[in-house]
Design a protein around this motif. Structure first.
Motif, PDB file in Angstrom:
ATOM      1  N   PHE A 113      40.266   2.112  11.581  1.00  0.00           N
ATOM      2  CA  PHE A 113      39.984   1.240  10.445  1.00  0.00           C
ATOM      3  C   PHE A 113      38.727   0.388  10.617  1.00  0.00           C
ATOM      4  CE2 PHE A 113      44.480   2.211  10.117  1.00  0.00           C
ATOM      5  CZ  PHE A 113      44.604   2.525   8.776  1.00  0.00           C
ATOM      6  N   ASN A 114      38.252   0.258  11.828  1.00  0.00           N
ATOM      7  CA  ASN A 114      37.062  -0.540  12.085  1.00  0.00           C
ATOM      8  C   ASN A 114      37.136  -1.891  11.359  1.00  0.00           C
ATOM      9  OD1 ASN A 114      34.656  -0.910  13.311  1.00  0.00           O
ATOM     10  ND2 ASN A 114      33.443   0.183  11.775  1.00  0.00           N
ATOM     11  N   PRO A 115      38.180  -2.675  11.631  1.00  0.00           N
ATOM     12  CA  PRO A 115      38.400  -3.922  10.871  1.00  0.00           C
ATOM     13  C   PRO A 115      37.228  -4.893  11.050  1.00  0.00           C
ATOM     14  CG  PRO A 115      40.280  -3.396  12.295  1.00  0.00           C
ATOM     15  CD  PRO A 115      39.140  -2.530  12.733  1.00  0.00           C
ATOM     16  N   LYS A 116      36.817  -5.481   9.946  1.00  0.00           N
ATOM     17  CA  LYS A 116      35.568  -6.249  10.030  1.00  0.00           C
ATOM     18  C   LYS A 116      35.685  -7.565  10.788  1.00  0.00           C
ATOM     19  CE  LYS A 116      35.753  -7.933   5.231  1.00  0.00           C
ATOM     20  NZ  LYS A 116      36.058  -9.343   5.248  1.00  0.00           N
ATOM     21  N   ASP A 117      36.893  -8.078  10.952  1.00  0.00           N
ATOM     22  CA  ASP A 117      37.036  -9.336  11.687  1.00  0.00           C
ATOM     23  C   ASP A 117      37.197  -9.142  13.200  1.00  0.00           C
ATOM     24  OD1 ASP A 117      36.842 -10.423   9.216  1.00  0.00           O
ATOM     25  OD2 ASP A 117      38.884 -11.186   9.118  1.00  0.00           O
ATOM     26  N   ASN A 118      37.265  -7.904  13.632  1.00  0.00           N
ATOM     27  CA  ASN A 118      37.303  -7.644  15.074  1.00  0.00           C
ATOM     28  C   ASN A 118      35.867  -7.566  15.588  1.00  0.00           C
ATOM     29  OD1 ASN A 118      40.031  -6.429  14.149  1.00  0.00           O
ATOM     30  ND2 ASN A 118      40.203  -6.508  16.362  1.00  0.00           N
ATOM     31  N   ALA A 119      35.462  -8.605  16.295  1.00  0.00           N
ATOM     32  CA  ALA A 119      34.083  -8.643  16.772  1.00  0.00           C
ATOM     33  C   ALA A 119      33.845  -7.597  17.852  1.00  0.00           C
ATOM     34  CB  ALA A 119      33.748 -10.028  17.293  1.00  0.00           C
ATOM     35  N   LYS A 120      34.897  -7.279  18.607  1.00  0.00           N
ATOM     36  CA  LYS A 120      34.717  -6.291  19.665  1.00  0.00           C
ATOM     37  C   LYS A 120      35.964  -5.454  19.890  1.00  0.00           C
ATOM     38  CE  LYS A 120      35.253  -9.974  23.136  1.00  0.00           C
ATOM     39  NZ  LYS A 120      36.610  -9.779  23.585  1.00  0.00           N
ATOM     40  N   HIS A 121      35.797  -4.449  20.707  1.00  0.00           N
ATOM     41  CA  HIS A 121      36.884  -3.525  21.052  1.00  0.00           C
ATOM     42  C   HIS A 121      38.058  -4.300  21.664  1.00  0.00           C
ATOM     43  CE1 HIS A 121      38.916  -0.224  23.114  1.00  0.00           C
ATOM     44  NE2 HIS A 121      38.190   0.624  22.399  1.00  0.00           N
TER      45      HIS A 121
END
Ligand SMILES: [Zn+2]
Length: 119
Positions: free
Chosen positions: A91-99
């Motif tokens: 989903f590549n969530p936009k609020d996840n700054a990193k892995h």
């Protein structure tokens, strides 16, 4: 949108956290959650994360920031970490700054072969 495989979505409120998470029959210390909003009956993932010990407490940090959440308990930290990584890549969530970071004191690697953290 692809399915996340988590339960929900549920409104992110103190009450739902208490009823569905704290009092869950299958409660476990390992859990994965997704946060986002429901638009036109679709859950849009904006963040994924995991809990190592207390999912309810983790979710409470985000009260007021997101409209809804999904979650699922897992029997092992390893399974939970795998799920969190897969959701992150899917989903590549936009609020996840990193892995997602691997759980403390483990040598877990990301389950996705194309990922730099898979070895
Ligand atoms: Zn990865």
């Amino acid at each position: 949108m692809a399915r996340s495989g988590l339960q929900g979505p549920y409104p992110l409120t103190e009450k739902t956290i208490l009823n569905l998470v704290v009092n869950a029959l299958d409660w476990s210390s390992a859990a994965v959650f997704a946060l986002g909003d429901v638009k036109e009956k679709k859950f849009l993932i904006r963040r994924v994360g995991h809990a190592d010990g207390d999912l309810a407490n983790e979710l409470k940090h985000y009260l007021g920031q997101y409209g809804a959440f999904r979650f699922r308990f897992y029997r092992s930290t390893r399974t939970a970490y795998n799920k969190e990584c897969r959701l992150y890549h899917q989903f590549n969530p936009k609020d996840n700054a990193k892995h997602p970071t691997k759980p403390k004191n483990t040598k877990f690697t990301c389950p996705e072969p194309f990922c730099a953290l898979s070895e």
